[in-house]
Design an enzyme around this catalytic site. Structure first.
Site, mmCIF file in Angstrom:
data_model
loop_
_atom_site.group_PDB
_atom_site.id
_atom_site.type_symbol
_atom_site.label_atom_id
_atom_site.label_comp_id
_atom_site.label_asym_id
_atom_site.label_seq_id
_atom_site.Cartn_x
_atom_site.Cartn_y
_atom_site.Cartn_z
ATOM 1 N N ASP A 66 -0.037 3.921 -6.338
ATOM 2 C CA ASP A 66 0.133 5.140 -5.498
ATOM 3 C C ASP A 66 -1.171 5.107 -4.718
ATOM 4 O OD1 ASP A 66 -0.602 7.873 -4.486
ATOM 5 O OD2 ASP A 66 0.929 8.581 -6.348
ATOM 6 N N ASN A 93 0.974 2.542 6.368
ATOM 7 C CA ASN A 93 2.302 3.162 6.764
ATOM 8 C C ASN A 93 2.790 3.980 5.648
ATOM 9 O OD1 ASN A 93 5.230 2.812 7.630
ATOM 10 N ND2 ASN A 93 5.169 1.938 5.469
ATOM 11 N N SER A 145 3.130 9.704 14.104
ATOM 12 C CA SER A 145 4.509 10.001 14.274
ATOM 13 C C SER A 145 4.541 10.756 15.712
ATOM 14 C CB SER A 145 4.778 11.018 13.287
ATOM 15 O OG SER A 145 6.076 11.707 13.526
ATOM 16 N N TYR A 158 2.731 17.942 7.726
ATOM 17 C CA TYR A 158 3.068 16.637 8.360
ATOM 18 C C TYR A 158 2.477 16.492 9.801
ATOM 19 C CZ TYR A 158 5.885 12.689 9.279
ATOM 20 O OH TYR A 158 6.230 11.099 9.745
ATOM 21 N N ALA A 161 -1.312 16.240 9.679
ATOM 22 C CA ALA A 161 -1.551 14.998 9.208
ATOM 23 C C ALA A 161 -1.618 13.916 10.211
ATOM 24 C CB ALA A 161 -0.761 14.835 7.954
ATOM 25 N N LYS A 162 -0.261 14.008 11.002
ATOM 26 C CA LYS A 162 -0.030 12.926 11.780
ATOM 27 C C LYS A 162 -1.175 13.187 13.190
ATOM 28 C CE LYS A 162 2.952 10.517 9.507
ATOM 29 N NZ LYS A 162 2.292 9.397 8.821
HETATM 30 N N1 LIG Z 1 11.633 7.545 9.690
HETATM 31 C C1 LIG Z 1 10.837 8.401 10.768
HETATM 32 O O1 LIG Z 1 11.854 8.797 11.346
HETATM 33 C C2 LIG Z 1 9.701 8.259 11.062
HETATM 34 C C3 LIG Z 1 9.446 8.742 12.098
HETATM 35 C C4 LIG Z 1 7.832 8.925 12.532
HETATM 36 C C5 LIG Z 1 6.878 8.456 11.709
HETATM 37 N N2 LIG Z 1 7.370 7.858 10.523
HETATM 38 C C6 LIG Z 1 6.343 7.347 9.324
HETATM 39 O O2 LIG Z 1 6.555 6.015 9.221
HETATM 40 C C7 LIG Z 1 6.075 5.819 7.858
HETATM 41 C C8 LIG Z 1 7.226 5.195 6.882
HETATM 42 O O3 LIG Z 1 8.344 6.182 6.978
HETATM 43 P P1 LIG Z 1 9.529 5.784 6.529
HETATM 44 O O4 LIG Z 1 10.638 6.363 7.326
HETATM 45 O O5 LIG Z 1 9.875 4.316 6.263
HETATM 46 O O6 LIG Z 1 9.706 6.414 5.150
HETATM 47 P P2 LIG Z 1 10.296 6.327 3.669
HETATM 48 O O7 LIG Z 1 11.643 5.402 4.002
HETATM 49 O O8 LIG Z 1 10.333 7.245 2.811
HETATM 50 O O9 LIG Z 1 9.505 5.067 2.859
HETATM 51 C C9 LIG Z 1 7.901 5.342 2.767
HETATM 52 C C10 LIG Z 1 7.297 4.254 1.790
HETATM 53 O O10 LIG Z 1 6.197 4.703 1.549
HETATM 54 C C11 LIG Z 1 5.981 4.602 -0.032
HETATM 55 N N3 LIG Z 1 5.067 5.733 -0.441
HETATM 56 C C12 LIG Z 1 5.259 7.248 -0.167
HETATM 57 N N4 LIG Z 1 4.311 7.667 -0.788
HETATM 58 C C13 LIG Z 1 3.467 6.902 -1.337
HETATM 59 C C14 LIG Z 1 2.314 6.780 -2.241
HETATM 60 N N5 LIG Z 1 1.454 7.944 -2.700
HETATM 61 N N6 LIG Z 1 1.899 5.889 -2.376
HETATM 62 C C15 LIG Z 1 2.216 4.509 -2.382
HETATM 63 N N7 LIG Z 1 3.430 4.521 -1.637
HETATM 64 C C16 LIG Z 1 3.882 5.487 -1.116
HETATM 65 C C17 LIG Z 1 7.246 4.684 -0.437
HETATM 66 O O11 LIG Z 1 7.352 4.080 -1.594
HETATM 67 P P3 LIG Z 1 7.314 4.633 -3.069
HETATM 68 O O12 LIG Z 1 8.128 6.134 -2.835
HETATM 69 O O13 LIG Z 1 7.995 3.550 -3.835
HETATM 70 O O14 LIG Z 1 6.109 4.919 -3.360
HETATM 71 C C18 LIG Z 1 8.126 4.066 0.640
HETATM 72 O O15 LIG Z 1 7.802 2.444 0.445
HETATM 73 C C19 LIG Z 1 5.485 7.114 7.422
HETATM 74 O O16 LIG Z 1 4.063 7.326 7.507
HETATM 75 C C20 LIG Z 1 6.241 8.136 8.044
HETATM 76 O O17 LIG Z 1 5.579 9.310 8.323
HETATM 77 C C21 LIG Z 1 8.691 7.854 10.205
#
Ligand SMILES: NC(=O)c1ccc[n+]([C@@H]2O[C@H](COP(=O)([O-])OP(=O)(O)OC[C@H]3O[C@@H](n4cnc5c(N)ncnc54)[C@H](OP(=O)(O)O)[C@@H]3O)[C@@H](O)[C@H]2O)c1
Length: 253
Positions: A66, A93, A145, A158, A161-162
């Protein structure tokens, strides 16, 4: 010119590399020659990411943990040094989201979202600091984001934070500029991952969001490949403290 984008011999730490955007960015960095350390809590997701990278001829190892555990960032950096000889790139990320009106948001949910999205990057930056400073080089990319740039309701932690990670990026870029370290943020718009599944499962919400995207569609994780490679390579040598939106134009419409 193509050498500008090569990362051969470099070590990269990518948090949240188990799935979604983190996995796609790790695949891009590995394809450019970097050895990748992937950090997340779910071991099976990490194993799948490592398998995908290795089957494409790349190098990756998993660190299960974590980002809020203070032991995990030093462990990830140590793994990078052990397996790849140096740590040159950090992609912060790992992120989490909480959606609820403010009065229905428990304090713990607010704190968790702030901590994962802000304290996590802080801890990982602290862990790479002595290495980046000693070698007088390094690349940090913080994943922000579009919701750090504009607001949406029921996402106060969120959005805070962003927006916060953008300020963190600018401060650290000033602090580490003299040390030869670039610190930038990449701000995705709507991408198709587990985190945004709720949007993709609710057509009226998806349609409303896409109506505000000039390119008229969402992004797929592999659409980040070019930008992450740019920000982690020599191609961005004189770029620091910037927030690059990869959002189909959502923030300019
Ligand atoms: N998808 C979008 O539309 C979008 C848009 C803007 C920004 N973002 C940003 O892009 C980044 C990636 O998002 P995503 O869409 O790929 O999300 P996701 O599919 O939910 O993947 C998130 C990743 O982060 C890991 N994670 C979450 N909490 C954690 C913790 N406490 N410790 C270690 N690992 C952790 C998760 O793994 P585990 O659960 O196994 O720990 C997973 O590998 C994030 O920062 C998100 O805010 C996403």
């Amino acid at each position: 010119m193509s050498d500008l984008f090569r990362l051969d011999g470099q070590g990269a730490v990518i948090t949240g590399g188990g799935r979604g955007l983190g996995r796609a960015m790790a695949q891009a960095l590995a394809a450019a020659g970097a050895g990748c350390v992937l950090v997340a809590r779910r071991e099976d997701d990490l194993a799948e990411s490592v398998k995908l990278i290795e089957s494409a001829g790349g190098k990756a190892v998993a660190v299960v943990g974590d980002v809020l555990d203070p032991e995990v960032a030093p462990r990830a950096v140590a793994a990078c040094l052990e397996h790849f000889g140096s740590v040159n790139i950090l992609v912060n990320n790992a992120g989490q989201l909480s959606i609820a009106p403010i009065e229905d948001t428990p304090d713990e949910d607010w704190q968790r979202v702030i901590d994962v999205n802000l304290m996590g990057p802080f801890r990982f930056c602290k862990a790479v600091a002595p290495h980046f400073k000693a070698q007088k080089s390094g690349k940090v990319v913080n994943i922000a984001s579009v919701l750090g740039t504009f607001g949406v309701g029921e996402s106060s932690a969120y959005c805070a934070a962003k927006a916060g990670i953008m300020g963190f990026t600018r401060s650290l870029a000033v602090e580490w500029g003299p040390h030869g370290v670039n610190v930038n943020a990449l701000a995705p718009g709507l991408f198709n991952t587990d985190m945004s599944a709720g949007v993709f499962q609710t057509q009226p919400i998806y349609d409303a969001i896409v109506a505000g995207i000039p390119r008229g569609t969402h992004g797929e994780p592999e659409d980040l490949a070019g930008t992450i490679l740019y920000l982690c390579s020599k191609a961005s040598a004189h770029v620091t403290g910037q927030v690059i939106h990869v959002d189909g134009g959502a923030t300019i419409a």
